[in-house]
Motif scaffolding. Structure first.
Motif, PDB file in Angstrom:
ATOM      1  N   PRO A 161       4.007   7.953  33.133  1.00 50.58           N
ATOM      2  CA  PRO A 161       5.225   8.501  32.534  1.00 50.58           C
ATOM      3  C   PRO A 161       4.956   9.761  31.700  1.00 50.58           C
ATOM      4  N   ALA A 162       5.840  10.736  31.835  1.00 52.03           N
ATOM      5  CA  ALA A 162       5.855  11.979  31.063  1.00 52.03           C
ATOM      6  C   ALA A 162       4.667  12.903  31.323  1.00 52.03           C
ATOM      7  N   PHE A 163       3.946  12.708  32.391  1.00 54.62           N
ATOM      8  CA  PHE A 163       2.879  13.621  32.762  1.00 54.62           C
ATOM      9  C   PHE A 163       3.308  14.389  33.999  1.00 54.62           C
ATOM     10  N   PRO A 164       2.795  15.615  34.155  1.00 54.61           N
ATOM     11  CA  PRO A 164       3.207  16.383  35.332  1.00 54.61           C
ATOM     12  C   PRO A 164       2.708  15.718  36.606  1.00 54.61           C
ATOM     13  N   GLY A 165       3.557  15.639  37.572  1.00 53.48           N
ATOM     14  CA  GLY A 165       3.194  14.997  38.822  1.00 53.48           C
ATOM     15  C   GLY A 165       3.495  15.893  39.989  1.00 53.48           C
ATOM     16  N   GLY A 221      17.485   6.079  21.428  1.00 55.76           N
ATOM     17  CA  GLY A 221      16.312   5.583  20.700  1.00 55.76           C
ATOM     18  C   GLY A 221      15.076   5.563  21.579  1.00 55.76           C
ATOM     19  N   ALA A 222      15.241   5.189  22.847  1.00 57.03           N
ATOM     20  CA  ALA A 222      14.108   5.160  23.772  1.00 57.03           C
ATOM     21  C   ALA A 222      13.549   6.566  23.985  1.00 57.03           C
ATOM     22  N   ILE A 223      14.425   7.548  24.108  1.00 53.86           N
ATOM     23  CA  ILE A 223      13.967   8.927  24.304  1.00 53.86           C
ATOM     24  C   ILE A 223      13.246   9.435  23.059  1.00 53.86           C
ATOM     25  N   LEU A 265       8.112  10.639  20.227  1.00 50.84           N
ATOM     26  CA  LEU A 265       7.254  10.366  19.070  1.00 50.84           C
ATOM     27  C   LEU A 265       5.945   9.707  19.491  1.00 50.84           C
ATOM     28  N   GLY A 266       6.024   8.777  20.438  1.00 51.17           N
ATOM     29  CA  GLY A 266       4.817   8.112  20.919  1.00 51.17           C
ATOM     30  C   GLY A 266       3.900   9.062  21.660  1.00 51.17           C
ATOM     31  N   LEU A 267       4.481   9.937  22.470  1.00 48.30           N
ATOM     32  CA  LEU A 267       3.688  10.892  23.234  1.00 48.30           C
ATOM     33  C   LEU A 267       2.982  11.879  22.307  1.00 48.30           C
ATOM     34  N   LEU A 268       3.661  12.280  21.254  1.00 49.56           N
ATOM     35  CA  LEU A 268       3.080  13.233  20.307  1.00 49.56           C
ATOM     36  C   LEU A 268       2.158  12.569  19.290  1.00 49.56           C
ATOM     37  N   GLY A 269       2.047  11.251  19.357  1.00 47.88           N
ATOM     38  CA  GLY A 269       1.165  10.540  18.436  1.00 47.88           C
ATOM     39  C   GLY A 269       1.742  10.384  17.048  1.00 47.88           C
ATOM     40  N   LEU A 270       3.055  10.425  16.912  1.00 43.88           N
ATOM     41  CA  LEU A 270       3.685  10.330  15.598  1.00 43.88           C
ATOM     42  C   LEU A 270       4.047   8.903  15.207  1.00 43.88           C
ATOM     43  N   LEU A 271       3.696   7.946  16.038  1.00 42.01           N
ATOM     44  CA  LEU A 271       3.865   6.539  15.695  1.00 42.01           C
ATOM     45  C   LEU A 271       2.515   6.017  15.227  1.00 42.01           C
ATOM     46  N   PRO A 272       2.497   4.872  14.568  1.00 41.96           N
ATOM     47  CA  PRO A 272       1.187   4.328  14.164  1.00 41.96           C
ATOM     48  C   PRO A 272       0.256   4.238  15.379  1.00 41.96           C
ATOM     49  N   LEU A 304      -2.300   3.257  18.159  1.00 37.72           N
ATOM     50  CA  LEU A 304      -2.643   2.039  18.875  1.00 37.72           C
ATOM     51  C   LEU A 304      -4.157   2.025  19.077  1.00 37.72           C
ATOM     52  N   PRO A 305      -4.760   0.857  19.058  1.00 41.44           N
ATOM     53  CA  PRO A 305      -6.223   0.813  19.177  1.00 41.44           C
ATOM     54  C   PRO A 305      -6.738   1.313  20.534  1.00 41.44           C
ATOM     55  N   ILE A 306      -5.931   1.212  21.587  1.00 39.93           N
ATOM     56  CA  ILE A 306      -6.357   1.681  22.901  1.00 39.93           C
ATOM     57  C   ILE A 306      -5.210   2.429  23.564  1.00 39.93           C
ATOM     58  N   GLY A 307      -5.537   3.242  24.542  1.00 38.93           N
ATOM     59  CA  GLY A 307      -4.512   3.827  25.391  1.00 38.93           C
ATOM     60  C   GLY A 307      -4.017   5.196  25.012  1.00 38.93           C
ATOM     61  N   GLY A 308      -4.123   5.584  23.756  1.00 40.34           N
ATOM     62  CA  GLY A 308      -3.685   6.912  23.356  1.00 40.34           C
ATOM     63  C   GLY A 308      -2.225   7.184  23.655  1.00 40.34           C
ATOM     64  N   PRO A 309      -1.929   8.403  24.126  1.00 42.31           N
ATOM     65  CA  PRO A 309      -0.537   8.808  24.303  1.00 42.31           C
ATOM     66  C   PRO A 309       0.227   8.018  25.367  1.00 42.31           C
ATOM     67  N   ILE A 310      -0.461   7.493  26.375  1.00 43.48           N
ATOM     68  CA  ILE A 310       0.252   6.750  27.418  1.00 43.48           C
ATOM     69  C   ILE A 310       0.851   5.474  26.832  1.00 43.48           C
ATOM     70  N   PHE A 311       0.051   4.709  26.109  1.00 42.24           N
ATOM     71  CA  PHE A 311       0.587   3.503  25.493  1.00 42.24           C
ATOM     72  C   PHE A 311       1.537   3.852  24.352  1.00 42.24           C
ATOM     73  N   GLY A 312       1.267   4.947  23.657  1.00 43.25           N
ATOM     74  CA  GLY A 312       2.185   5.402  22.619  1.00 43.25           C
ATOM     75  C   GLY A 312       3.538   5.734  23.196  1.00 43.25           C
ATOM     76  N   LEU A 313       3.529   6.321  24.377  1.00 46.40           N
ATOM     77  CA  LEU A 313       4.761   6.666  25.073  1.00 46.40           C
ATOM     78  C   LEU A 313       5.547   5.409  25.438  1.00 46.40           C
ATOM     79  N   LEU A 314       4.877   4.424  26.018  1.00 50.21           N
ATOM     80  CA  LEU A 314       5.546   3.174  26.397  1.00 50.21           C
ATOM     81  C   LEU A 314       5.984   2.385  25.172  1.00 50.21           C
ATOM     82  N   PHE A 315       5.090   2.263  24.203  1.00 51.03           N
ATOM     83  CA  PHE A 315       5.414   1.539  22.974  1.00 51.03           C
ATOM     84  C   PHE A 315       6.541   2.245  22.226  1.00 51.03           C
ATOM     85  N   GLY A 316       6.493   3.576  22.198  1.00 54.64           N
ATOM     86  CA  GLY A 316       7.539   4.346  21.520  1.00 54.64           C
ATOM     87  C   GLY A 316       8.892   4.165  22.180  1.00 54.64           C
ATOM     88  N   SER A 317       8.928   4.151  23.509  1.00 62.05           N
ATOM     89  CA  SER A 317      10.183   3.924  24.226  1.00 62.05           C
ATOM     90  C   SER A 317      10.746   2.552  23.901  1.00 62.05           C
TER      91      SER A 317
END
Length: 187
Positions: free
Chosen positions: A26-30, A89-91, A96-103, A105-118
């Motif tokens: 999600p959110a990466f160029p394809g 809110g999901a957007i 925010l998750g993609l930019l790392g502005l959420l707390p 996450l121990p693993i996954g970086g921006p990808i999990f931040g993106l999913l968790f943020g959504s």
């Protein structure tokens, strides 16, 4: 065929492979990377009829995957009763998750931040919007909406990834015999 053109061909195939991987994430160029790579090949090696067809298919797939990305999340959210607040809110959470502005996450970086943020954004949006419901009902709806948005978006990404494989395959079929067959026959 010049060695420089063959090297360019392989570099563009690597870019297309990155585009395939990006389509699944999600959110990466394809597919956009694939379109650019095919257009670059055409601009440098020539827009033969087969390259024009491959580019046209890639552009059509680009338009289709853009629509799929939008519609997958929207339809999944609407199916479980999401409000515009949950979708907004999901957007916001995704960005925010993609930019790392959420707390962190121990693993996954921006990808999990993106999913968790959504998920978190959809949940918060629904909790704020549905104040007319009792807290347990709001919690249940928020959870359902956040999961639906993420699952439907992920399914949309899988479909986009499969379509990007088709776009890359079309390019390979259109160009391989003109580029690599002469090289391989000289070995």
């Amino acid at each position: 065929m010049a060695i420089g053109l063959i090297i360019l061909y392989w570099v563009l195939l690597i870019v297309m492979a990155a585009g395939i991987v990006g389509a699944f994430i999600p959110a990466f160029p394809g597919i956009g990377l694939i379109v650019i790579a095919i257009a670059m090949w055409g601009a440098i090696a020539g827009f033969t009829q087969s390259v024009i067809i491959a580019l046209g298919i890639a552009i059509a797939i680009f338009a289709l995957t853009t629509a799929i990305d939008y519609l997958a999340g929207y339809m999944g959210a609407k199916k479980v009763g999401a409000s515009n607040w949950g979708q907004t809110g999901a957007i916001i959470g995704m960005v925010l998750g993609l930019l790392g502005l959420l707390p962190a996450l121990p693993i996954g970086g921006p990808i999990f931040g993106l999913l968790f943020g959504s998920m978190l954004g959809a949940f918060v949006g629904e909790m704020l919007h549905r104040r007319d419901l009792a807290l347990p009902a709001r919690f249940k709806l928020g959870t359902k909406v956040s999961l639906a948005i993420v699952v439907s978006s992920l399914l949309g990404n899988v479909l986009a990834g499969l379509l990007s494989i088709i776009a890359t395959g079309t390019f390979l079929v259109a160009t391989w015999s003109n580029v690599m067959v002469p090289v391989l026959s000289n070995l």
